[in-house]
Scaffold this motif. Structure first.
Motif: not given
Length: 227
Positions: A179-189, A213-218
């Protein structure tokens, strides 16, 4: 049972099938003081296909071709039954006779323990379709995260073939998704996964909603750890 003698509580010597209030318990007794655990499962009160397999180490119940309960046992069948055993259908040796009110059709007794694959070959298609309905009803939406994910197989009956999201790539094993998830701050697919239920020679295609699920930021909240 080894004979027609009346059975005594906690010192039983028999193999029995007890259907009570929609539950099936398979009793395997060679007791001297107390009862060991037995496999039990819900089978309802409508027509259902049941297989019970006795091996040297355990007893297993299959419902419509699917294993439903398994319990270890150290009692050998020859020790329980001896050389001149009796077979009673719908009757047990309790007091003057304990009788069942169930309906039965197509009773077979095999001379060896069937494998799971051999059991599936014995199940009529009507009951396989019934089991597939139950499997499909129990399949839930899928949520995936960035990286490699293992897809649910529902006791080995489901594999996955494709997705309408380009962010999901499913491996040949049908259970591994990259899975290539959306970047941090982007909406889930959101999209769908296509899968296949397989029971014996029968297959059924299914479509299930999936969320990436979009990627989680620190700095994103991510729950807490208690210890």
């Amino acid at each position: 049972a080894p004979n027609r003698n009346t059975q005594l509580n906690k010192t039983e010597h028999y193999i029995g099938f007890l259907h009570n209030n929609g539950n099936l318990t398979v009793e395997r007794y060679n007791n001297t003081n107390g009862r060991p655990a037995n496999p039990t499962t819900s089978v309802g009160n409508d027509w259902v296909h049941i297989d019970v397999v006795f091996t040297s180490g355990d007893t297993a119940i299959y419902v419509n071709g699917m294993e439903s309960s398994r319990v270890a046992s150290s009692y050998s069948l020859t020790d329980i039954l001896g050389n001149n055993s009796i077979l009673q259908i719908g009757k047990a040796n309790w007091t003057k006779g304990e009788y069942s009110q169930f309906s039965m059709d197509n009773l077979k007794i095999w001379g060896g323990a069937l494998t799971a694959e051999e059991i599936l070959q014995q199940v009529p298609e009507t009951f396989l379709q019934q089991q597939m309905d139950e499997i499909e009803a129990g399949i839930t939406d899928v949520t995936l995260e960035d990286g490699q994910n293992t897809l649910p197989d529902y006791n080995g009956t489901v594999t996955w073939t494709a997705s309408d999201l380009s962010a999901i790539s499913i491996a040949e094993d049908g259970l591994t998704a990259e899975v290539q998830a959306p970047a941090v701050g982007e909406a889930d697919l959101t999209g769908t996964l296509t899968g296949v239920i397989t029971l014996g020679t029968l297959t059924r295609e299914i479509t299930v909603p999936v969320t990436v699920k979009a990627q989680v930021g620190p700095d994103d909240p991510y729950g807490c750890l208690l210890y």
